[in-house]
Motif scaffolding. Structure first.
Motif, PDB file in Angstrom:
ATOM      1  N   GLN A   2      -2.771   5.612   1.054  1.00  0.00           N
ATOM      2  CA  GLN A   2      -2.050   5.134  -0.239  1.00  0.00           C
ATOM      3  C   GLN A   2      -0.568   5.245   0.278  1.00  0.00           C
ATOM      4  OE1 GLN A   2      -4.550   7.828  -0.374  1.00  0.00           O
ATOM      5  NE2 GLN A   2      -5.849   6.188  -0.348  1.00  0.00           N
ATOM      6  N   LEU A   3       0.208   4.026  -0.557  1.00  0.00           N
ATOM      7  CA  LEU A   3       1.569   4.244  -0.329  1.00  0.00           C
ATOM      8  C   LEU A   3       2.206   3.840  -1.929  1.00  0.00           C
ATOM      9  CD1 LEU A   3       1.658   1.704   2.695  1.00  0.00           C
ATOM     10  CD2 LEU A   3       1.797   4.304   2.712  1.00  0.00           C
ATOM     11  N   LEU A  19      15.525   2.963  -1.094  1.00  0.00           N
ATOM     12  CA  LEU A  19      13.918   2.786  -1.568  1.00  0.00           C
ATOM     13  C   LEU A  19      13.235   3.943  -0.615  1.00  0.00           C
ATOM     14  CD1 LEU A  19      13.288  -0.840  -1.320  1.00  0.00           C
ATOM     15  CD2 LEU A  19      14.124   0.497  -3.404  1.00  0.00           C
ATOM     16  N   SER A  20      12.219   4.476  -1.551  1.00  0.00           N
ATOM     17  CA  SER A  20      11.306   5.492  -0.686  1.00  0.00           C
ATOM     18  C   SER A  20       9.909   5.171  -0.844  1.00  0.00           C
ATOM     19  CB  SER A  20      11.630   6.939  -1.421  1.00  0.00           C
ATOM     20  OG  SER A  20      12.959   7.340  -1.474  1.00  0.00           O
ATOM     21  N   CYS A  21       9.138   5.525   0.301  1.00  0.00           N
ATOM     22  CA  CYS A  21       7.688   5.186   0.245  1.00  0.00           C
ATOM     23  C   CYS A  21       6.931   6.427   0.719  1.00  0.00           C
ATOM     24  CB  CYS A  21       7.428   3.892   0.971  1.00  0.00           C
ATOM     25  SG  CYS A  21       5.703   3.326   1.172  1.00  0.00           S
ATOM     26  N   ALA A  22       6.361   7.088  -0.074  1.00  0.00           N
ATOM     27  CA  ALA A  22       5.564   8.244  -0.072  1.00  0.00           C
ATOM     28  C   ALA A  22       4.113   7.866   0.406  1.00  0.00           C
ATOM     29  CB  ALA A  22       5.547   9.314  -1.144  1.00  0.00           C
ATOM     30  N   THR A  90      17.236 -10.025  -4.265  1.00  0.00           N
ATOM     31  CA  THR A  90      16.489  -9.739  -5.629  1.00  0.00           C
ATOM     32  C   THR A  90      14.993 -10.172  -5.172  1.00  0.00           C
ATOM     33  OG1 THR A  90      18.097 -10.032  -7.102  1.00  0.00           O
ATOM     34  CG2 THR A  90      16.021 -10.427  -7.991  1.00  0.00           C
ATOM     35  N   ALA A  91      14.226  -9.034  -5.284  1.00  0.00           N
ATOM     36  CA  ALA A  91      12.881  -9.324  -4.892  1.00  0.00           C
ATOM     37  C   ALA A  91      12.130  -8.095  -5.413  1.00  0.00           C
ATOM     38  CB  ALA A  91      12.672  -9.639  -3.576  1.00  0.00           C
ATOM     39  N   VAL A  92      10.632  -8.222  -5.129  1.00  0.00           N
ATOM     40  CA  VAL A  92       9.876  -6.895  -5.405  1.00  0.00           C
ATOM     41  C   VAL A  92       9.785  -6.476  -3.997  1.00  0.00           C
ATOM     42  CG1 VAL A  92       7.618  -6.027  -5.856  1.00  0.00           C
ATOM     43  CG2 VAL A  92       8.486  -7.801  -7.326  1.00  0.00           C
ATOM     44  N   TYR A  93       9.876  -5.307  -3.576  1.00  0.00           N
ATOM     45  CA  TYR A  93       9.995  -4.634  -2.252  1.00  0.00           C
ATOM     46  C   TYR A  93       8.633  -3.997  -1.962  1.00  0.00           C
ATOM     47  CZ  TYR A  93      14.700  -5.996  -1.112  1.00  0.00           C
ATOM     48  OH  TYR A  93      15.858  -7.123  -1.006  1.00  0.00           O
ATOM     49  N   ASP A 109      -1.687  -2.928   7.934  1.00  0.00           N
ATOM     50  CA  ASP A 109      -2.992  -2.766   7.179  1.00  0.00           C
ATOM     51  C   ASP A 109      -3.092  -2.248   5.879  1.00  0.00           C
ATOM     52  OD1 ASP A 109      -2.983  -1.337  10.462  1.00  0.00           O
ATOM     53  OD2 ASP A 109      -4.099  -3.232   9.907  1.00  0.00           O
ATOM     54  N   TYR A 110      -2.034  -1.659   5.490  1.00  0.00           N
ATOM     55  CA  TYR A 110      -2.102  -0.974   4.028  1.00  0.00           C
ATOM     56  C   TYR A 110      -0.660  -1.317   3.257  1.00  0.00           C
ATOM     57  CZ  TYR A 110      -5.165   1.838   6.594  1.00  0.00           C
ATOM     58  OH  TYR A 110      -6.494   2.172   7.133  1.00  0.00           O
ATOM     59  N   TRP A 111      -0.843  -1.308   2.030  1.00  0.00           N
ATOM     60  CA  TRP A 111       0.344  -1.747   1.437  1.00  0.00           C
ATOM     61  C   TRP A 111       0.433  -1.117   0.119  1.00  0.00           C
ATOM     62  CZ3 TRP A 111       3.483  -5.850   2.769  1.00  0.00           C
ATOM     63  CH2 TRP A 111       2.782  -6.707   4.170  1.00  0.00           C
ATOM     64  N   GLY A 112       1.718  -0.831  -0.337  1.00  0.00           N
ATOM     65  CA  GLY A 112       2.080  -0.161  -1.529  1.00  0.00           C
ATOM     66  C   GLY A 112       2.399  -1.174  -2.864  1.00  0.00           C
ATOM     67  N   GLN A 113       2.570  -0.751  -3.951  1.00  0.00           N
ATOM     68  CA  GLN A 113       2.361  -1.720  -5.079  1.00  0.00           C
ATOM     69  C   GLN A 113       3.659  -2.338  -5.384  1.00  0.00           C
ATOM     70  OE1 GLN A 113       3.595   1.464  -5.164  1.00  0.00           O
ATOM     71  NE2 GLN A 113       4.843   1.714  -6.534  1.00  0.00           N
TER      72      GLN A 113
END
Length: 121
Positions: A2-3, A19-22, A90-93, A109-113
């Protein structure tokens, strides 16, 4: 895996965001990680990638010299420092994880929201 991405927001042109991604649910230090973005009416595009070790990094041409990707394997987190932001950023990252240690842009393989970044002129 999960991201969870965070850190987006509204900023004026020339400003900065981080930006951070846990990540959870996997062995983070084995995953290649990346950031992608999608602006309204466009397809998703690669922004930056980092190898599992953090040694190798890659950037989309338009963000080179302005964005910096990094990771902290002890915190299971990948970052994207964005400086000198432009309205065209400008975008959704989205952050993404790959079971490949140094993935190609098509090997995630896996994507965050996603987190919204809006740069005003």
């Amino acid at each position: 895996v999960q991201l969870q991405a965070s850190g987006g927001g509204l900023v004026q042109a020339g400003g900065s965001l981080r930006l951070s991604c846990a990540a959870s649910g996997g062995t983070f230090s084995r995953f290649g990680m990346g950031w992608f973005r999608q602006a309204p009416g466009t397809g998703r595009e690669f922004v930056s990638g980092i190898s599992s070790s953090g040694i190798m990094k890659d950037y989309y041409d338009s963000v080179k010299g302005r964005f910096t990707i990094s990771r902290d394997n002890a915190k299971n987190t990948v970052y994207l420092q964005m400086n000198s932001l432009k309205p065209e950023d400008t975008a959704v990252y989205y952050c993404a994880a790959s079971t490949a240690t140094w993935p190609r842009t098509t090997e995630y393989d896996y994507w965050g929201q996603g987190t919204q970044v809006t740069v005003s002129s």
